[in-house]
Write an enzyme that holds these catalytic residues in place. Structure first.
Site, PDB file in Angstrom:
ATOM      1  CG  ASP A  45     -65.662  29.305  41.947  1.00 31.33           C
ATOM      2  OD1 ASP A  45     -66.676  29.992  42.165  1.00 31.33           O
ATOM      3  OD2 ASP A  45     -65.691  28.066  41.837  1.00 31.33           O
ATOM      4  CG  ASN A  46     -68.832  33.765  40.020  1.00 32.96           C
ATOM      5  OD1 ASN A  46     -68.983  32.659  40.520  1.00 32.96           O
ATOM      6  ND2 ASN A  46     -69.738  34.326  39.238  1.00 32.96           N
ATOM      7  CB  THR A  49     -72.984  27.918  43.172  1.00 27.36           C
ATOM      8  OG1 THR A  49     -72.143  27.663  42.044  1.00 27.36           O
ATOM      9  CG2 THR A  49     -74.252  28.620  42.734  1.00 27.36           C
ATOM     10  N   GLY A  50     -69.799  28.320  44.376  1.00 30.45           N
ATOM     11  CA  GLY A  50     -68.605  27.681  44.938  1.00 30.45           C
ATOM     12  C   GLY A  50     -68.253  28.314  46.275  1.00 30.45           C
ATOM     13  CB  VAL A 109     -64.834  32.489  33.659  1.00 28.87           C
ATOM     14  CG1 VAL A 109     -63.742  32.130  34.655  1.00 28.87           C
ATOM     15  CG2 VAL A 109     -66.050  31.591  33.790  1.00 28.87           C
ATOM     16  CE  LYS A 135     -73.282  38.119  31.896  1.00 25.73           C
ATOM     17  NZ  LYS A 135     -73.240  39.335  32.753  1.00 25.73           N
ATOM     18  CE1 TYR A 176     -75.744  23.477  34.411  1.00 20.10           C
ATOM     19  CE2 TYR A 176     -77.103  21.543  34.055  1.00 20.10           C
ATOM     20  CZ  TYR A 176     -75.895  22.099  34.416  1.00 20.10           C
ATOM     21  OH  TYR A 176     -74.845  21.299  34.792  1.00 20.10           O
ATOM     22  CE1 TYR A 189     -64.394  30.059  19.976  1.00 25.60           C
ATOM     23  CE2 TYR A 189     -62.040  30.046  20.394  1.00 25.60           C
ATOM     24  CZ  TYR A 189     -63.233  30.727  20.297  1.00 25.60           C
ATOM     25  OH  TYR A 189     -63.259  32.082  20.510  1.00 25.60           O
ATOM     26  NE  ARG A 197     -76.467  19.645  42.648  1.00 24.89           N
ATOM     27  CZ  ARG A 197     -75.300  19.681  42.009  1.00 24.89           C
ATOM     28  NH1 ARG A 197     -75.164  19.067  40.855  1.00 24.89           N
ATOM     29  NH2 ARG A 197     -74.278  20.318  42.527  1.00 24.89           N
TER      30      ARG A 197
END
Ligand code: UDP
Length: 312
Positions: A31-32, A35-36, A57, A91, A145, A159, A186
């Protein structure tokens, strides 16, 4: 199995990590943290089958050793978040999905894409079956989104078709539960926060738009059943109990005993008027359907919010 969960410190991602660990798997959460939050996985610190890696990622993903499955759940998922992070949202859906697929291919791992009901846009068919192609405005505020996830689905199928990768696509409808970021914008976090502070609930528009809310444990169960199936085409996972936002506000005020009432605010651009999953496919294919009623799920979610807001 050894499983990579991208977005593993996010709302759904962290619940997935918990569930996989409880089944005896080894989990790498990536996770970057835009938002996490590590708060969502703090209880896993010290678990020898769990590893957290802070990484974006959209850049090359390096994982040492074998990987049996890649669950790609990294993305901002709230309309407010993806308005704040439009380019990161595009991205992670595009480049991040490509990197996650590349890793799955290199490791010969099974791949699960977290897609969304947003691929149906403001749907003209109701409820939404998987065969519906959707009604999406590519250049509206939600386009970042919706189009990222539509691209992600196309890339995943490519893939599968071209490289023969074992891929799964879960189309997730509005999901709620403990750990949803309190300020993610939300409707569920907003209403619960407002209700617990005695404030009026902010209804956008007239509140006639509908949503169908799925409790997170039901979503996780459905997603993992899909992972373990052999279905490559997209599959809806959500709760078909549909209600208007006005009805939802009334329920939140009732459960919390909030006397603050409601207040009407402008409706955001391109806000879908109705949303309800057709889950016939998940029922038939996965023998899955939601088991947690909205009231029950809300009571658990409200208890979690009270704890985190230190109101107990
Ligand atoms: N909404 C609302 N009040 C709020 C937040 C959201 O009335 O404080 C509405 C929003 O306009 C939408 C619905 O609730 O119609 C669900 O919004 P959310 O942001 O949860 O996600 P969406 O389903 O639109 O992706």
């Amino acid at each position: 199995m050894r499983i990579l969960v991208t977005g593993g410190a996010g709302f759904i991602g962290s619940h997935l990590c918990d569930r996989l660990l409880s089944e005896g798997h080894t989990v790498i959460a990536m996770d970057n943290l835009i938002t996490g939050s590590t708060d969502n996985i703090a209880h896993l610190a010290g678990n020898r089958r769990f590893l957290f890696v802070e990484h974006d990622v959209t850049n090359y993903i390096y994982v040492e050793g074998h990987v049996d499955a890649v669950l790609h759940f990294a993305s901002p998922a709230s309309p407010v978040d993806y308005l704040n992070y439009p380019i990161q949202t595009l991205k992670v859906g595009a480049l991040g999905t490509h990197k996650a697929l590349g890793l799955a291919k290199a490791k010969n791992a099974r791949f699960l894409l977290a897609s969304t009901s947003e691929v149906y846009g403001d749907p003209l068919i109701h409820p939404q079956p998987e065969e519906y192609w959707g009604n999406v405005n590519p250049v509206g505020p939600r386009g970042v989104y919706d189009e990222a996830k539509r691209f992600a689905e196309a890339m995943t199928m490519a893939y599968h078709r071209y490289h023969g990768l074992e891929t799964r696509i879960v189309r997730i409808f509005n999901t709620y539960g403990p750990r949803m970021r309190i300020n993610d914008g939300r409707v569920v976090p907003n209403f619960i926060f407002q209700a617990l502070h005695g404030q009026p609930l902010t209804i956008y528009g007239q509140g006639e738009q509908t949503r169908s809310f799925c409790y997170v444990s039901d979503l996780v169960e459905g997603a993992l059943r899909l992972l373990n199936s052999d279905e490559n085409d997209p599959t809806n996972i959500g709760n078909p109990t549909e209600m208007t936002i006005l009805e939802f506000a009334t329920l939140v005020n009732e459960i919390t005993g909030n006397a603050g009432g409601i207040v009407f605010k402008p409706l955001p651009e391109d806000d879908p008027k109705q949303r309800k999953p057709d889950i016939s496919k998940a029922r038939a294919l996965l023998d899955w359907e939601p088991t947690v009623a909205l009231r029950e799920g809300l009571v658990a979610t409200i208890a979690d919010y009270r704890r985190r807001l230190k109101l107990d």
